[in-house]
Design an enzyme around this catalytic site. Sequence first.
Site, PDB file in Angstrom:
ATOM      1  N   SER A 111       0.839  -1.193   0.000  1.00  9.98           N
ATOM      2  CA  SER A 111       0.000   0.000   0.000  1.00  9.98           C
ATOM      3  C   SER A 111       0.880   1.252   0.000  1.00  9.98           C
ATOM      4  O   SER A 111       1.709   1.411  -0.892  1.00  9.98           O
ATOM      5  CB  SER A 111      -0.973  -0.033   1.190  1.00  9.98           C
ATOM      6  OG  SER A 111      -1.992   0.921   1.034  1.00  9.98           O
ATOM      7  N   GLU A 209      -1.974  -2.214  -8.453  1.00 13.63           N
ATOM      8  CA  GLU A 209      -3.234  -2.403  -7.726  1.00 13.63           C
ATOM      9  C   GLU A 209      -3.565  -1.121  -6.997  1.00 13.63           C
ATOM     10  O   GLU A 209      -2.725  -0.225  -6.883  1.00 13.63           O
ATOM     11  CB  GLU A 209      -3.132  -3.585  -6.757  1.00 13.63           C
ATOM     12  CG  GLU A 209      -2.064  -3.444  -5.689  1.00 13.63           C
ATOM     13  CD  GLU A 209      -2.614  -2.968  -4.346  1.00 13.63           C
ATOM     14  OE1 GLU A 209      -3.841  -2.965  -4.151  1.00 13.63           O
ATOM     15  OE2 GLU A 209      -1.793  -2.582  -3.498  1.00 13.63           O
ATOM     16  N   HIS A 281      -4.672  -5.188  -2.063  1.00  7.75           N
ATOM     17  CA  HIS A 281      -5.760  -4.994  -1.110  1.00  7.75           C
ATOM     18  C   HIS A 281      -6.889  -5.992  -1.343  1.00  7.75           C
ATOM     19  O   HIS A 281      -8.039  -5.626  -1.584  1.00  7.75           O
ATOM     20  CB  HIS A 281      -6.295  -3.567  -1.207  1.00  7.75           C
ATOM     21  CG  HIS A 281      -5.338  -2.511  -0.769  1.00  7.75           C
ATOM     22  ND1 HIS A 281      -4.326  -2.046  -1.584  1.00  7.75           N
ATOM     23  CD2 HIS A 281      -5.232  -1.823   0.397  1.00  7.75           C
ATOM     24  CE1 HIS A 281      -3.640  -1.108  -0.943  1.00  7.75           C
ATOM     25  NE2 HIS A 281      -4.173  -0.961   0.258  1.00  7.75           N
TER      26      HIS A 281
END
Length: 311
Positions: A111, A209, A281
């Site tokens: 992330s 992503e 995620h």
Amino acid sequence: MELIRPKAVSPGATLGIVSPSGPLSEEDLEKGLEPFRKRGYRIVLGKHVLERRGYLAGNDQQRANDLMAMFAREDVDAIVCSRGGYGAARLIPLLDPAVFRNHPKLFVGYSDVTVLHLWLQNHVGLVSLYAPMPITMTRPIPDHAMEVFWRALEVPEPLGELPTWDAPYRTIQPGRAQGTITGGCLCLMADSIGTPYELNTHRAIVVIEDVDEAPYRLDAMLNHLRLAGKWDACVGIAFGEDTRWEQHVSDKEASLTPDEILDDYFGGLGKPVIAGFPFGHILDPLTLPYGVLAELDAERGKLVVLESATV
């Protein structure tokens, strides 16, 4: 830049836990550390790991100092980020590449931690793992995903063909290509343009992503990177998901879907591209080593890691 492979770890080793981005509660941290402790790892917490300053885990200097201190400590074998969120990019001016180069260790996170992976690639040459973190492990992660995670940390051999547990991948452009793995969370990749940690896609397989981004935002970020020449320079692309994008589009709103947007940008790219690659995620994310050679087979929806991430 010469590639630095850190040492693999094994149960009994000491993991240093840092919070370079957002804050988390002591309860979540302890719950997220249970899988590591059950496997036999010792845990050392960064001095400011539970600090809280708004949406940050302490001030910038505290977070940067924790990160560098964990790399410098002789009694710490690998570093695991507690969570993502926001804030890692604020640390870049405060980080000394020599600390990381002189004390290379396995570094784990995803992330917002994308920023630190890209910085380590550009300024240190250190292989690192885009992988689940303690905040991820506050919920159950399926055994098949955890098996890849532990193997990436503990086995100093190439991961080989990554199992995708029948993920519903989609071939956007067929073909096979070999390149080094890079990428991460799309919003951080786009934010990197013009910075000291700018995404380098030259001869790379780019994994992408994100989470909670509206389709128009996905469109804008992919276009930003196209205009920056990043898709022309890469050899292949494995897109995961823009998780939970649907919540940003009402039934009455005119919108493109992520699949339509991906087709617009990658449908005529002339190199292997897939969508639906299981990382990031999602409930059962793959662990990916950054900086090592891999092969993308777009017709089979497979990524084969050809080099070891660790020694």
